[in-house]
Design a protein around this motif. Structure first.
Motif, PDB file in Angstrom:
ATOM      1  N   GLU A  24     -55.316 -13.195 -16.921  1.00 23.24           N
ATOM      2  CA  GLU A  24     -55.169 -14.628 -17.189  1.00 23.24           C
ATOM      3  C   GLU A  24     -53.876 -15.172 -16.570  1.00 23.24           C
ATOM      4  OE1 GLU A  24     -54.813 -17.682 -20.980  1.00 23.24           O
ATOM      5  OE2 GLU A  24     -55.708 -15.700 -21.275  1.00 23.24           O
ATOM      6  N   ILE A  25     -52.799 -14.415 -16.653  1.00 25.04           N
ATOM      7  CA  ILE A  25     -51.528 -14.851 -16.073  1.00 25.04           C
ATOM      8  C   ILE A  25     -51.622 -14.905 -14.550  1.00 25.04           C
ATOM      9  CG2 ILE A  25     -49.111 -14.177 -15.733  1.00 25.04           C
ATOM     10  CD1 ILE A  25     -49.179 -13.139 -18.653  1.00 25.04           C
ATOM     11  N   ARG A  26     -52.206 -13.881 -13.942  1.00 19.68           N
ATOM     12  CA  ARG A  26     -52.360 -13.871 -12.478  1.00 19.68           C
ATOM     13  C   ARG A  26     -53.257 -15.017 -12.015  1.00 19.68           C
ATOM     14  NH1 ARG A  26     -53.334  -7.984 -13.226  1.00 19.68           N
ATOM     15  NH2 ARG A  26     -51.318  -6.992 -12.924  1.00 19.68           N
ATOM     16  N   LYS A  27     -54.324 -15.276 -12.767  1.00 24.83           N
ATOM     17  CA  LYS A  27     -55.242 -16.354 -12.423  1.00 24.83           C
ATOM     18  C   LYS A  27     -54.536 -17.705 -12.477  1.00 24.83           C
ATOM     19  CE  LYS A  27     -58.634 -17.385 -15.239  1.00 24.83           C
ATOM     20  NZ  LYS A  27     -59.904 -17.361 -16.001  1.00 24.83           N
ATOM     21  N   TYR A  28     -53.690 -17.906 -13.477  1.00 22.12           N
ATOM     22  CA  TYR A  28     -52.935 -19.153 -13.597  1.00 22.12           C
ATOM     23  C   TYR A  28     -52.002 -19.325 -12.398  1.00 22.12           C
ATOM     24  CZ  TYR A  28     -49.453 -22.499 -15.109  1.00 22.12           C
ATOM     25  OH  TYR A  28     -48.599 -23.571 -15.148  1.00 22.12           O
ATOM     26  N   ILE A  29     -51.304 -18.257 -12.015  1.00 27.57           N
ATOM     27  CA  ILE A  29     -50.369 -18.340 -10.895  1.00 27.57           C
ATOM     28  C   ILE A  29     -51.115 -18.657  -9.597  1.00 27.57           C
ATOM     29  CG2 ILE A  29     -48.770 -16.988  -9.473  1.00 27.57           C
ATOM     30  CD1 ILE A  29     -47.976 -15.558 -12.127  1.00 27.57           C
ATOM     31  N   LYS A  30     -52.246 -18.005  -9.365  1.00 27.57           N
ATOM     32  CA  LYS A  30     -53.040 -18.281  -8.164  1.00 27.57           C
ATOM     33  C   LYS A  30     -53.530 -19.724  -8.148  1.00 27.57           C
ATOM     34  CE  LYS A  30     -54.754 -13.642  -7.336  1.00 27.57           C
ATOM     35  NZ  LYS A  30     -55.941 -12.770  -7.286  1.00 27.57           N
ATOM     36  N   ARG A  31     -53.954 -20.231  -9.288  1.00 29.45           N
ATOM     37  CA  ARG A  31     -54.430 -21.612  -9.381  1.00 29.45           C
ATOM     38  C   ARG A  31     -53.304 -22.597  -9.069  1.00 29.45           C
ATOM     39  NH1 ARG A  31     -56.912 -21.545 -14.226  1.00 29.45           N
ATOM     40  NH2 ARG A  31     -54.979 -22.032 -15.316  1.00 29.45           N
ATOM     41  N   GLU A  32     -52.119 -22.335  -9.589  1.00 27.82           N
ATOM     42  CA  GLU A  32     -50.984 -23.217  -9.331  1.00 27.82           C
ATOM     43  C   GLU A  32     -50.565 -23.187  -7.862  1.00 27.82           C
ATOM     44  OE1 GLU A  32     -49.293 -25.439 -11.464  1.00 27.82           O
ATOM     45  OE2 GLU A  32     -51.122 -25.045 -12.585  1.00 27.82           O
ATOM     46  N   ARG A  33     -50.638 -22.031  -7.237  1.00 25.45           N
ATOM     47  CA  ARG A  33     -50.251 -21.927  -5.825  1.00 25.45           C
ATOM     48  C   ARG A  33     -51.242 -22.623  -4.899  1.00 25.45           C
ATOM     49  NH1 ARG A  33     -47.964 -15.745  -5.898  1.00 25.45           N
ATOM     50  NH2 ARG A  33     -45.835 -16.326  -6.422  1.00 25.45           N
ATOM     51  N   ARG A  34     -52.473 -22.833  -5.343  1.00 24.06           N
ATOM     52  CA  ARG A  34     -53.476 -23.533  -4.538  1.00 24.06           C
ATOM     53  C   ARG A  34     -53.286 -25.047  -4.550  1.00 24.06           C
ATOM     54  NH1 ARG A  34     -57.405 -20.022  -6.984  1.00 24.06           N
ATOM     55  NH2 ARG A  34     -57.968 -21.750  -8.314  1.00 24.06           N
ATOM     56  N   ARG A  35     -52.531 -25.561  -5.503  1.00 22.94           N
ATOM     57  CA  ARG A  35     -52.320 -27.007  -5.583  1.00 22.94           C
ATOM     58  C   ARG A  35     -51.618 -27.506  -4.332  1.00 22.94           C
ATOM     59  NH1 ARG A  35     -48.996 -27.581 -10.740  1.00 22.94           N
ATOM     60  NH2 ARG A  35     -48.361 -29.452  -9.642  1.00 22.94           N
ATOM     61  N   ASP A  36     -51.852 -28.780  -4.011  1.00 21.97           N
ATOM     62  CA  ASP A  36     -51.194 -29.388  -2.852  1.00 21.97           C
ATOM     63  C   ASP A  36     -49.700 -29.495  -3.104  1.00 21.97           C
ATOM     64  OD1 ASP A  36     -53.587 -29.700  -1.511  1.00 21.97           O
ATOM     65  OD2 ASP A  36     -53.932 -31.710  -2.334  1.00 21.97           O
ATOM     66  N   LEU A  37     -48.925 -29.174  -2.063  1.00 23.06           N
ATOM     67  CA  LEU A  37     -47.471 -29.264  -2.172  1.00 23.06           C
ATOM     68  C   LEU A  37     -47.015 -30.708  -2.010  1.00 23.06           C
ATOM     69  CD1 LEU A  37     -46.423 -26.196  -0.033  1.00 23.06           C
ATOM     70  CD2 LEU A  37     -45.874 -26.553  -2.428  1.00 23.06           C
ATOM     71  N   PRO A  38     -46.000 -31.114  -2.753  1.00 26.78           N
ATOM     72  CA  PRO A  38     -45.454 -32.456  -2.553  1.00 26.78           C
ATOM     73  C   PRO A  38     -44.719 -32.541  -1.207  1.00 26.78           C
ATOM     74  CG  PRO A  38     -44.291 -31.314  -4.326  1.00 26.78           C
ATOM     75  CD  PRO A  38     -45.386 -30.426  -3.856  1.00 26.78           C
ATOM     76  N   GLU A  39     -44.474 -33.739  -0.766  1.00 30.57           N
ATOM     77  CA  GLU A  39     -43.776 -33.985   0.492  1.00 30.57           C
ATOM     78  C   GLU A  39     -42.408 -33.307   0.491  1.00 30.57           C
ATOM     79  OE1 GLU A  39     -43.955 -35.614   4.261  1.00 30.57           O
ATOM     80  OE2 GLU A  39     -45.449 -35.894   2.700  1.00 30.57           O
ATOM     81  N   TYR A  81     -44.583 -13.918 -26.006  1.00 24.71           N
ATOM     82  CA  TYR A  81     -44.620 -15.306 -25.556  1.00 24.71           C
ATOM     83  C   TYR A  81     -44.270 -15.348 -24.076  1.00 24.71           C
ATOM     84  CZ  TYR A  81     -43.148 -20.151 -24.892  1.00 24.71           C
ATOM     85  OH  TYR A  81     -42.992 -21.437 -24.423  1.00 24.71           O
ATOM     86  N   VAL A  82     -45.048 -16.110 -23.304  1.00 32.32           N
ATOM     87  CA  VAL A  82     -44.795 -16.297 -21.878  1.00 32.32           C
ATOM     88  C   VAL A  82     -44.808 -17.785 -21.580  1.00 32.32           C
ATOM     89  CG1 VAL A  82     -45.689 -15.926 -19.555  1.00 32.32           C
ATOM     90  CG2 VAL A  82     -45.833 -14.108 -21.212  1.00 32.32           C
ATOM     91  N   GLU A  83     -43.820 -18.205 -20.797  1.00 36.50           N
ATOM     92  CA  GLU A  83     -43.775 -19.590 -20.317  1.00 36.50           C
ATOM     93  C   GLU A  83     -43.620 -19.530 -18.812  1.00 36.50           C
ATOM     94  OE1 GLU A  83     -40.636 -23.213 -20.541  1.00 36.50           O
ATOM     95  OE2 GLU A  83     -41.273 -22.363 -22.452  1.00 36.50           O
ATOM     96  N   ILE A  84     -44.574 -20.107 -18.098  1.00 34.64           N
ATOM     97  CA  ILE A  84     -44.541 -20.142 -16.633  1.00 34.64           C
ATOM     98  C   ILE A  84     -44.756 -21.592 -16.219  1.00 34.64           C
ATOM     99  CG2 ILE A  84     -45.540 -19.276 -14.492  1.00 34.64           C
ATOM    100  CD1 ILE A  84     -46.688 -16.946 -16.114  1.00 34.64           C
ATOM    101  N   LEU A  85     -43.751 -22.169 -15.570  1.00 36.00           N
ATOM    102  CA  LEU A  85     -43.824 -23.552 -15.127  1.00 36.00           C
ATOM    103  C   LEU A  85     -43.635 -23.607 -13.615  1.00 36.00           C
ATOM    104  CD1 LEU A  85     -41.632 -25.179 -17.906  1.00 36.00           C
ATOM    105  CD2 LEU A  85     -44.117 -25.035 -17.808  1.00 36.00           C
ATOM    106  N   ALA A  86     -44.578 -24.237 -12.924  1.00 34.90           N
ATOM    107  CA  ALA A  86     -44.510 -24.351 -11.468  1.00 34.90           C
ATOM    108  C   ALA A  86     -43.603 -25.506 -11.081  1.00 34.90           C
ATOM    109  CB  ALA A  86     -45.906 -24.573 -10.899  1.00 34.90           C
TER     110      ALA A  86
END
Length: 115
Positions: A24-39, A81-86
């Motif tokens: 679940e943690i790896r899946k979350y990280i992969k999903r966040e990395r697929r998001r479009d990067l800001p300018e 407890y884990v907190e991961i913020l992109a």
């Protein structure tokens, strides 16, 4: 992601629960990395905290999370407890005259010394 994971789930094998949590943690990280990067951003960076409870969570590096999770499981902990913020990250330019990491010793990865 801010979540407290339970390692003792009634009717489920503890090792399976541990593997599911890591997945679940790896899946979350992969999903966040697929998001479009800001300018102006080069990559997605992550701010992480880890602890047995939310109150005693401390800053941890993303690459150390799996080891910390394994440590809690090995000690027989019931939860963590884990907190991961992109956040968007910007690469710093390499200082002039510094060699890239792969070429620092002058050998390719496939070369052996003295060969």
């Amino acid at each position: 992601m801010r979540k407290t994971f339970q390692l003792h789930v009634e009717g489920k094998n503890r090792d399976r629960v541990l593997d599911a949590v890591k997945h679940e943690i790896r899946k979350y990280i992969k999903r966040e990395r697929r998001r479009d990067l800001p300018e102006g951003a080069d990559f997605w960076d992550f701010d992480c905290q880890f602890g047995r409870t939310k109150e005693d969570a401390v800053v941890a590096h993303l690459s150390a999370l799996t080891g910390l999770i394994n440590g809690v499981a090995a000690e027989g902990g019931a939860q963590f407890y884990v907190e991961i913020l992109a956040k968007p990250g910007k690469r710093a330019p390499r200082p002039a005259g510094e060699a890239p990491r792969n070429e620092a010793d002058g050998l390719d990865e496939d070369d052996e010394e003295g060969a």
